[in-house]
Design an enzyme around this catalytic site. Structure first.
Site, PDB file in Angstrom:
ATOM      1  N   TRP A  12       2.660  37.277  10.870  1.00 39.43           N
ATOM      2  CA  TRP A  12       2.238  38.336   9.230  1.00 39.43           C
ATOM      3  C   TRP A  12       1.263  39.126   9.908  1.00 39.43           C
ATOM      4  CZ3 TRP A  12       5.534  41.010   6.644  1.00 39.43           C
ATOM      5  CH2 TRP A  12       6.702  40.532   5.572  1.00 39.43           C
ATOM      6  N   TRP A  63       2.857  59.299  -9.109  1.00 42.91           N
ATOM      7  CA  TRP A  63       1.830  58.314  -9.526  1.00 42.91           C
ATOM      8  C   TRP A  63       0.756  58.663 -10.602  1.00 42.91           C
ATOM      9  CZ3 TRP A  63       2.236  54.061  -7.164  1.00 42.91           C
ATOM     10  CH2 TRP A  63       2.899  53.769  -6.079  1.00 42.91           C
TER      11      TRP A  63
HETATM   12  C1  FAD Z   1      -2.288  43.986  -0.868  1.00 42.33           C
HETATM   13  C2  FAD Z   1      -2.869  42.737   0.537  1.00 42.33           C
HETATM   14  C3  FAD Z   1      -4.310  43.171   1.513  1.00 42.33           C
HETATM   15  C4  FAD Z   1      -4.410  42.510   2.279  1.00 42.33           C
HETATM   16  N1  FAD Z   1      -5.531  42.798   2.894  1.00 42.33           N
HETATM   17  C5  FAD Z   1      -5.746  42.353   3.718  1.00 42.33           C
HETATM   18  C6  FAD Z   1      -7.092  42.017   4.800  1.00 42.33           C
HETATM   19  O1  FAD Z   1      -7.756  43.670   4.780  1.00 42.33           O
HETATM   20  N2  FAD Z   1      -7.325  41.416   5.454  1.00 42.33           N
HETATM   21  C7  FAD Z   1      -6.418  40.614   5.956  1.00 42.33           C
HETATM   22  O2  FAD Z   1      -6.933  39.891   7.168  1.00 42.33           O
HETATM   23  N3  FAD Z   1      -5.137  39.603   5.125  1.00 42.33           N
HETATM   24  C8  FAD Z   1      -5.901  40.819   4.239  1.00 42.33           C
HETATM   25  N4  FAD Z   1      -4.185  40.773   2.979  1.00 42.33           N
HETATM   26  C9  FAD Z   1      -3.622  39.594   3.673  1.00 42.33           C
HETATM   27  C10 FAD Z   1      -3.722  38.122   2.983  1.00 42.33           C
HETATM   28  O3  FAD Z   1      -3.785  38.470   2.037  1.00 42.33           O
HETATM   29  C11 FAD Z   1      -4.789  37.448   3.553  1.00 42.33           C
HETATM   30  O4  FAD Z   1      -4.781  37.547   5.225  1.00 42.33           O
HETATM   31  C12 FAD Z   1      -5.238  36.279   3.616  1.00 42.33           C
HETATM   32  O5  FAD Z   1      -5.070  35.550   1.768  1.00 42.33           O
HETATM   33  C13 FAD Z   1      -6.528  35.126   3.996  1.00 42.33           C
HETATM   34  O6  FAD Z   1      -6.178  33.869   3.643  1.00 42.33           O
HETATM   35  P1  FAD Z   1      -6.004  32.980   4.696  1.00 42.33           P
HETATM   36  O7  FAD Z   1      -7.277  32.810   5.513  1.00 42.33           O
HETATM   37  O8  FAD Z   1      -6.676  31.505   3.766  1.00 42.33           O
HETATM   38  O9  FAD Z   1      -4.838  33.236   5.026  1.00 42.33           O
HETATM   39  P2  FAD Z   1      -3.514  31.807   5.431  1.00 42.33           P
HETATM   40  O10 FAD Z   1      -2.795  31.297   4.780  1.00 42.33           O
HETATM   41  O11 FAD Z   1      -4.592  30.312   6.019  1.00 42.33           O
HETATM   42  O12 FAD Z   1      -2.973  32.003   6.956  1.00 42.33           O
HETATM   43  C14 FAD Z   1      -3.545  32.332   8.653  1.00 42.33           C
HETATM   44  C15 FAD Z   1      -4.046  33.681   8.263  1.00 42.33           C
HETATM   45  O13 FAD Z   1      -2.512  34.184   8.770  1.00 42.33           O
HETATM   46  C16 FAD Z   1      -3.190  36.161   8.798  1.00 42.33           C
HETATM   47  N5  FAD Z   1      -2.569  36.444   7.588  1.00 42.33           N
HETATM   48  C17 FAD Z   1      -2.074  35.731   6.279  1.00 42.33           C
HETATM   49  N6  FAD Z   1      -1.499  35.885   5.445  1.00 42.33           N
HETATM   50  C18 FAD Z   1      -0.645  37.047   5.728  1.00 42.33           C
HETATM   51  C19 FAD Z   1      -0.569  38.973   5.350  1.00 42.33           C
HETATM   52  N7  FAD Z   1       0.354  38.587   4.345  1.00 42.33           N
HETATM   53  N8  FAD Z   1      -0.353  39.467   6.320  1.00 42.33           N
HETATM   54  C20 FAD Z   1      -1.768  39.454   7.614  1.00 42.33           C
HETATM   55  N9  FAD Z   1      -1.742  37.987   7.888  1.00 42.33           N
HETATM   56  C21 FAD Z   1      -1.748  37.459   7.419  1.00 42.33           C
HETATM   57  C22 FAD Z   1      -4.528  36.149   8.371  1.00 42.33           C
HETATM   58  O14 FAD Z   1      -5.139  36.639   9.760  1.00 42.33           O
HETATM   59  C23 FAD Z   1      -5.032  34.516   7.513  1.00 42.33           C
HETATM   60  O15 FAD Z   1      -5.716  34.496   8.213  1.00 42.33           O
HETATM   61  C24 FAD Z   1      -4.180  41.459   2.294  1.00 42.33           C
HETATM   62  C25 FAD Z   1      -3.313  41.253   0.939  1.00 42.33           C
HETATM   63  C26 FAD Z   1      -2.939  42.018   0.123  1.00 42.33           C
HETATM   64  C27 FAD Z   1      -1.090  41.592  -0.700  1.00 42.33           C
END
Ligand code: FAD
Length: 490
Positions: A288, A316
């Protein structure tokens, strides 16, 4: 893919660190070392070039620690991290002039203002016979590498990821450079950049993080050594420690590269230590991130403009009081408030809760997703131009492959389902901690005696809900209907 030509062997070369603050599996650094030149290892703090989006407050906190870690690692390898601030092109010119360097190595960036800047710098330096070579150090696949049969980019994640997995570079990861050589160059002091907040220091809750390459690799190891088994089932549980990897800020600042993660997960699966279903699901989340970078690359205004044009008709609201209550975690909905307080206190929020609070802002409050994007940009340590904008648009319904707008998350049932133990809400909304589980996600439903026993006076110790769930849901659906009508009429 590599661009640029051969370099001579004698003069020094500059390695320009940007979003790749690591010494292992860093293709630009690896190539520079392989050129056997003395290296000037440079980071430029550029808040002067027009059009670049500056880091928000929480990201600055992280950058400060990450640069300290990188400087320490480089010193341990026998060289120096040179820190300079100012316009990137001017700083590069100054360092090239003073050192006689005639080559620059960097890893590519994908947001438009940075891409344009890099292209301008490259054209200018190349004209002056300074060799510039650039590499992919940030993605498994660069945006243009994964194309549909028709030749465009994928707009839906599942076919994107199916195709992207086949395209991943088969190279082994590069090990950490333990010895680096280069001249000492005048450097500014990090202390003078003011990246760490002081007035006031709101970062005291950030202490659980360990920014830097060592912290990133340790986190990956700890996650792969255990918690990854169960990821598919647990990843939506904010009440559990390690339900997700917590790698996002490390990836954001390039303290670890996605290929290192890809290789490590595959090695674990092949050795039988990581369950295939969990390993593959985890990698699809990294997918993603890749997909979001592709969307940003082809839609440079993703942080401000609706990907789906019809959302320009969305009615909005403007409501500063409601926006403020949302930012402060004072909406009266415990799951929303716990998420917004986790964000403020720790610089991070669990993905499930990000979706809940984003849905609440754009649907229950009917406020534009751009307001949420901006707040997250300022308060997240992992604030990322691609992931943040793509995810906000996904939740708001205006994005590519987005959740439909009419899917309104119910903050109460999301709470009882994903914070079943109540530990998450109790941790971040401690004023609710003595409330029985039954009322934890909807305190207004508790009778007076129960509230009294738990020490809660609604409207005083904890807010009353700022909107009624059913009425707000209906308002959102009505707004969506007018959007559809306007879209169909235009
Ligand atoms: C409104 C909103 C805003 C967000 N803003 C950001 C942001 O600014 N930066 C950010 O890195 N992520 C963002 N995310 C995506 C996601 O929430 C985070 O990447 C995730 O919570 C990071 O935690 P983790 O490293 O433990 O994820 P894990 O579940 O361990 O996933 C591993 C890696 O996959 C990537 N990843 C996971 N989920 C997503 C996703 N839905 N979209 C894109 N990449 C993903 C991240 O790089 C993450 O570190 C956002 C999600 C939402 C709903």
């Amino acid at each position: 893919m590599q661009s640029g030509g051969l370099v001579s062997q004698s003069a020094p070369a500059i390695v320009w660190f940007r979003e790749d603050l690591r010494l292992s599996d860093n293709p630009a650094l690896h190539a520079a070392v392989a050129s056997h030149r003395p290296l000037i290892l440079l980071y430029i703090h550029d808040e002067e070039t027009d059009g670049l989006r500056h880091h928000g407050g929480a990201s600055k906190w992280w950058l400060d620690k990450s640069l300290r870690a990188l400087a320490g690692d480089i010193e341990a390898a026998g060289a120096q991290l040179t820190l300079r601030s100012g316009k990137s092109n001017e700083v590069l010119d100054a360092v090239l002039n003073v050192t006689g360097a005639d080559a620059v190595f960097w890893n590519r960036r994908y947001d438009k203002p940075e891409r344009d800047l890099d292209a301008r710098i490259k054209a200018d330096l190349t004209e002056r016979r300074i060799d510039v070579t650039s590499y992919n150090g940030r993605l498994l696949n660069e945006p243009w590498a994964v194309e549909t049969n028709a030749g465009g980019y994928y707009k839906v994640f599942t076919p994107y990821w199916k195709q992207a997995r086949q395209c991943i570079n088969a190279r082994d990861t590069y090990g950490r450079h333990k010895t680096l050589n280069g001249p000492d160059v005048d450097s500014e002091s990090l202390d003078d950049w003011g990246l760490h907040p002081t007035k006031p220091d709101w970062s005291t809750g950030f202490d659980d993080w360990t920014p830097g390459e060592d912290g990133a690799l340790a986190r990956l190891k700890e996650f792969l050594d255990g918690p990854i088994n169960g990821y598919k089932d647990n990843r939506d549980r904010p009440d559990l420690d390690w339900s997700t990897s917590g790698l996002s800020p490390h990836l954001r600042f390039g303290e670890i590269g996605p290929l290192q993660i890809w290789r490590a997960v595959h090695a674990g699966m092949e050795a039988g230590n990581i369950h295939e279903k969990d390993g593959m699901h985890f990698l699809s989340e990294v997918g993603w991130r890749e997909f979001s970078h592709t969307l940003l690359y082809y839609n440079p205004d993703l942080a401000t403009e609706n990907y789906n044009d019809s959302f320009q008709h969305m009615p909005w609201r403007t409501d500063e009081t409601a926006l403020d209550a949302w930012k402060k975690g004072q909406t009266g909905y415990p799951m929303v408030d716990a998420g917004m307080r986790q964000l403020w206190q720790t610089g991070w929020m669990h993905n499930r809760v990000r979706m809940i609070v984003a849905s609440f802002l754009t649907k229950h409050l009917l406020l534009p997703w751009q307001e949420g994007e901006k707040w997250f940009w300022d308060t997240l340590v992992d604030a990322d131009p691609a992931n943040n904008s793509a995810s906000w648009q996904w939740t708001a319904g205006s994005g590519a492959d987005a959740a439909p707008y009419f899917r309104v998350f119910n903050p109460i049932s999301q709470g009882t389902k994903f914070d079943e133990s109540g530990d998450y809400v109790r941790r971040f909304c401690p004023e609710l901690k003595d409330l029985p589980d039954k009322y934890l996600h909807a305190p207004w439903e508790a009778d007076k005696a129960t509230l009294k026993k738990a020490g809660i006076t609604l409207g005083e110790t904890y807010p009353k809900p700022i909107v009624d769930h059913s009425a707000a849901r209906q308002r959102a659906l009505d707004a969506y209907d007018t959007l559809k009508e306007k879209r169909d009429a235009s």
